[in-house]
Design a protein around this motif. Structure first.
Motif: not given
Length: 91
Positions: A31-41
């Motif tokens: 996968d060329d794109q690393p996982p994106r951040i949805h939120s920081i808790t």
């Protein structure tokens, strides 16, 4: 004392691939794109290092993880700023 080895103990080299044939490795998708951040808790400071508890976009909540600030991409600076505005006492 000199590092000496008796020549009569030497044997001719035999390539092990001739005896043990290996199967070609199976291809897999990268996968060329690393996982994106949805939120920081949450955030914490361990020694001189800051970590954020990151919820990843497209992954279940169980996959959330503590991520060092050095591993958080700079594209997530807005998310970090939003977290610190909502939690001003967090490290």
């Amino acid at each position: 004392l000199h590092p000496v080895f008796n020549v009569t103990l030497l044997e001719k080299y035999h390539d092990p691939s001739e005896f043990h044939t290996h199967a070609d490795p199976e291809p897999f998708a990268i996968d060329d794109q690393p996982p994106r951040i949805h939120s920081i808790t949450e955030s914490r400071k361990i020694g001189h290092r800051f970590e954020y508890f990151v919820c990843w976009q497209g992954l279940p909540i169980e996959e959330s993880s503590w991520t060092p600030l050095s591993d958080v991409p700079t594209t997530a600076n807005d998310i970090i700023d939003k977290f610190h505005r909502q939690h001003p006492k967090s490290p």
